[in-house]
Design an enzyme around this catalytic site. Structure first.
Site, PDB file in Angstrom:
ATOM      1  N   ASP A   9      -5.124  -4.845  -2.578  1.00  0.00           N
ATOM      2  CA  ASP A   9      -3.794  -4.787  -2.338  1.00  0.00           C
ATOM      3  C   ASP A   9      -3.246  -4.584  -0.667  1.00  0.00           C
ATOM      4  O   ASP A   9      -4.374  -4.312  -0.143  1.00  0.00           O
ATOM      5  CB  ASP A   9      -3.147  -3.598  -3.136  1.00  0.00           C
ATOM      6  CG  ASP A   9      -1.630  -3.451  -2.995  1.00  0.00           C
ATOM      7  OD1 ASP A   9      -1.015  -4.297  -2.910  1.00  0.00           O
ATOM      8  OD2 ASP A   9      -1.126  -2.285  -2.563  1.00  0.00           O
ATOM      9  N   ASP A  11       0.164  -3.687   0.879  1.00  0.00           N
ATOM     10  CA  ASP A  11       0.944  -2.623   1.198  1.00  0.00           C
ATOM     11  C   ASP A  11       0.662  -1.137   0.788  1.00  0.00           C
ATOM     12  O   ASP A  11       0.666  -1.048  -0.489  1.00  0.00           O
ATOM     13  CB  ASP A  11       2.481  -2.833   1.001  1.00  0.00           C
ATOM     14  CG  ASP A  11       3.041  -4.284   1.884  1.00  0.00           C
ATOM     15  OD1 ASP A  11       3.506  -3.937   2.880  1.00  0.00           O
ATOM     16  OD2 ASP A  11       3.102  -5.322   1.319  1.00  0.00           O
TER      17      ASP A  11
END
Length: 227
Positions: A9, A11
């Site tokens: 991922d 953020d």
């Protein structure tokens, strides 16, 4: 089953953009004499929401008056960006990328954010060249918690789900990764740490807690037990 790829991922996992987002909003709320409740804000993190929280409307309900939304939007957004520029990659991220590269593992990002956002920050952090593939939310039919970005990453890397490991910080991200069939390691940031994350296969305080060389045999043993 040997692990051949890692999917990250972005953020809140590689770069803590979520803390700066919250801080920039909190500063606006305090200008008007109010606090933005963290427990309400964190429900917005990590994907599309069943109940949408709209911070402008919520602040207007607290103040009882209309806000200059456009002026606040521009100023708040710039403050968010300024704060991000001060941030480096989260602990252990670059070491994991270096170790993965040394071990010949494929690397991808699976993010709800746009390609421009992810590419820009990875370039600033000098991490972009580590990644073979970026799977971004503006390029798939459905964002997390649906598995589309992870399926795109797996397809782009040319690996099966049992050959990859996902790294996530939020409930929606974990759901997306698990729905794609991936073993998921969650590394919550201070904002997501209070959320329900127990559907991840493994939880770490940071990537510094467990070296990649120690993680890989654990995941491979997990798959051997299943298959």
């Amino acid at each position: 089953m040997m692990i051949r790829g890692l999917i990250f991922d972005f953020d809140g996992l590689i770069l803590d953009t979520e803390a700066s987002e919250f801080q920039s909003w909190q500063e606006v709320y305090r200008e008007y004499g109010h606090e933005l409740p963290q427990d309400q804000w964190v429900q917005c993190i990590g994907g599309e929401q069943e109940i949408h929280f709209e911070p402008y409307s919520y602040l207007e309900s607290l103040t009882g008056s209309a806000l200059p939304k456009e002026e606040l939007r521009v100023r708040r957004r710039q403050r968010h960006l300024d704060l991000i520029e001060l941030c480096s990659a989260l602990p252990g991220v670059e070491q994991y990328l270096l170790d993965a590269q040394r071990l010949g593992l494929k690397l991808a990002v699976a993010s709800n954010s746009s390609r421009d956002w992810v590419t820009g920050h990875l370039s600033r952090l000098k991490l972009l060249d580590y990644f073979e593939l970026l799977a971004c939310g503006n390029e798939v039919a459905q964002r997390k918690p649906q598995p589309d970005v992870y399926l795109a990453a797996l397809n782009g890397l040319g690996i099966e789900s049992a050959e990859g490991i996902a790294f996530e910080d939020s409930p929606h991200g974990i759901t997306a990764a698990r729905s794609a069939g991936l073993f998921c390691v969650t590394i919550p940031n201070p904002l997501t740490a209070t959320l329900k994350l127990d559907h991840a296969n493994l939880r770490l305080s940071s990537l510094e807690e467990l070296a990649l060389a120690e993680l890989l045999p654990q995941v491979e043993a997990f798959h051997q037990a299943i298959y």
